[in-house]
Motif scaffolding. Structure first.
Motif, PDB file in Angstrom:
ATOM      1  N   GLN A  36      34.220  37.270  37.800  1.00  0.00           N
ATOM      2  CA  GLN A  36      34.371  35.924  37.258  1.00  0.00           C
ATOM      3  C   GLN A  36      33.803  35.843  35.842  1.00  0.00           C
ATOM      4  O   GLN A  36      32.841  36.540  35.503  1.00  0.00           O
ATOM      5  N   VAL A  66      32.195  32.904  33.543  1.00  0.00           N
ATOM      6  CA  VAL A  66      31.656  31.570  33.785  1.00  0.00           C
ATOM      7  C   VAL A  66      30.871  31.069  32.568  1.00  0.00           C
ATOM      8  O   VAL A  66      30.076  31.809  31.981  1.00  0.00           O
ATOM      9  N   ARG A  67      31.108  29.832  32.206  1.00  0.00           N
ATOM     10  CA  ARG A  67      30.289  29.177  31.190  1.00  0.00           C
ATOM     11  C   ARG A  67      29.122  28.494  31.903  1.00  0.00           C
ATOM     12  O   ARG A  67      29.330  27.682  32.807  1.00  0.00           O
ATOM     13  N   GLU A  96      26.195  26.037  31.524  1.00  0.00           N
ATOM     14  CA  GLU A  96      25.637  24.967  30.694  1.00  0.00           C
ATOM     15  C   GLU A  96      24.147  24.783  30.954  1.00  0.00           C
ATOM     16  O   GLU A  96      23.384  24.414  30.065  1.00  0.00           O
ATOM     17  N   GLN A 125      24.953  23.803  36.479  1.00  0.00           N
ATOM     18  CA  GLN A 125      26.082  23.327  35.667  1.00  0.00           C
ATOM     19  C   GLN A 125      26.919  24.528  35.229  1.00  0.00           C
ATOM     20  O   GLN A 125      26.557  25.236  34.281  1.00  0.00           O
ATOM     21  N   TYR A 126      28.044  24.728  35.923  1.00  0.00           N
ATOM     22  CA  TYR A 126      28.856  25.917  35.683  1.00  0.00           C
ATOM     23  C   TYR A 126      30.328  25.533  35.547  1.00  0.00           C
ATOM     24  O   TYR A 126      30.813  24.653  36.255  1.00  0.00           O
ATOM     25  N   GLU A 127      31.011  26.235  34.656  1.00  0.00           N
ATOM     26  CA  GLU A 127      32.453  26.056  34.491  1.00  0.00           C
ATOM     27  C   GLU A 127      33.123  27.413  34.633  1.00  0.00           C
ATOM     28  O   GLU A 127      32.841  28.338  33.872  1.00  0.00           O
ATOM     29  N   LEU A 128      33.988  27.537  35.623  1.00  0.00           N
ATOM     30  CA  LEU A 128      34.714  28.785  35.853  1.00  0.00           C
ATOM     31  C   LEU A 128      35.832  28.907  34.825  1.00  0.00           C
ATOM     32  O   LEU A 128      36.780  28.124  34.825  1.00  0.00           O
ATOM     33  N   LEU A 129      35.716  29.889  33.942  1.00  0.00           N
ATOM     34  CA  LEU A 129      36.702  30.077  32.877  1.00  0.00           C
ATOM     35  C   LEU A 129      37.853  30.979  33.331  1.00  0.00           C
ATOM     36  O   LEU A 129      38.989  30.816  32.886  1.00  0.00           O
TER      37      LEU A 129
END
Length: 253
Positions: free
Chosen positions: A141, A143-144, A146, A150-154
């Protein structure tokens, strides 16, 4: 704060005691690789039973390393998933039982979040936000991060994870389990110019990955270079391993 950590998600039993001021006080690890090798992969039931046998002795050894009495921690953390359900239950039941006995909080930790936040334990941790490339046995994965929680799967692998692809490619080449380290070892002896493997999906929009086609390409390349007895010579195996590893690494990069 002093935390006892328990990891039993797959084929390794890991225990550690971490102090927020002093750092790592003690850690023990037991690998089941030899046990699973004869089956060519992890057998979940055998993994679970081995965690039962090894976990308590490892916890005792970790407390001994840390020069602490049993229960001299502020919390118990355990891997809650993802992973093999039976193996996870060993760690979860042990961690929660100890927390109840010692009157301490039990903290369920998401396996992937543990990977993402591991760099925060370094002497010079990264500053938020940062991008993490997570390449474990069963997950790949991007992942960003933050902040904590607080995670955003890119992007992620749409089929096999990179680690799974390594193991399966190794099996196609007749290598021993675990296959990933075998491919890495042989690739150092390979000729990087002999075979040109594709770099899947790097010319498409988005940041998702796929390694199933790379496995097929590996199989076809191997089959086309076998002798009349169906064997591959050592140099060809090393050259294919090298080409495969380069393709995976370039795709991830």
């Amino acid at each position: 704060m002093r935390v006892l950590g328990i990891e039993t998600s797959c084929d390794e039993t890991g225990v550690a005691i971490y102090d927020s001021e002093q750092g790592l006080l003690g850690d023990t690890l037991y690998s089941q690789v030899k046990m699973h090798a004869e089956y060519g992969g992890v057998v979940p039931e055998l993994a679970s039973r081995d965690h039962v046998r090894k976990l308590i002795p490892l916890i005792r050894e970790t407390f001994k390393q840390a020069n602490l009495e049993h229960g001299d921690v502020d919390a118990i953390a355990y891997t809650a998933g993802p992973g093999l359900i039976g193996a996870l239950m060993v760690g979860a039941s042990t961690g929660r039982a100890l927390a109840l006995a010692w009157d301490k909080p039990a903290i369920a930790v998401h396996h992937m979040e543990g990977h993402l936040l591991a760099p925060m334990l370094e002497e010079k941790p990264p500053e938020f936000p940062f991008v993490a490339l997570l390449v474990s046995g069963g997950h790949t994965q991007l992942v960003r991060v933050e902040g904590i929680g607080q995670y955003e799967l890119l992007g992620e692998s749409l089929d096999d994870a990179a680690g799974e692809a390594f193991d399966k490619a190794a099996k196609m080449l007749g290598l021993d389990y675990p296959g990933g380290p075998e491919i890495a070892r042989l690739s150092e002896k390979g000729d990087v110019t002999r075979f040109k493997f594709p770099r899947p999906m790097i010319d498409r929009p988005g940041l998702d990955m796929s390694f199933s086609g790379l496995k097929t390409f590996t199989l076809n390349t191997a089959n086309s270079h076998r002798d009349e007895n169906g064997k591959l010579d050592d140099q060809t195996i090393a050259d294919i391993a090298c080409a495969f590893e380069q393709a995976v690494v370039d795709t991830l990069a």
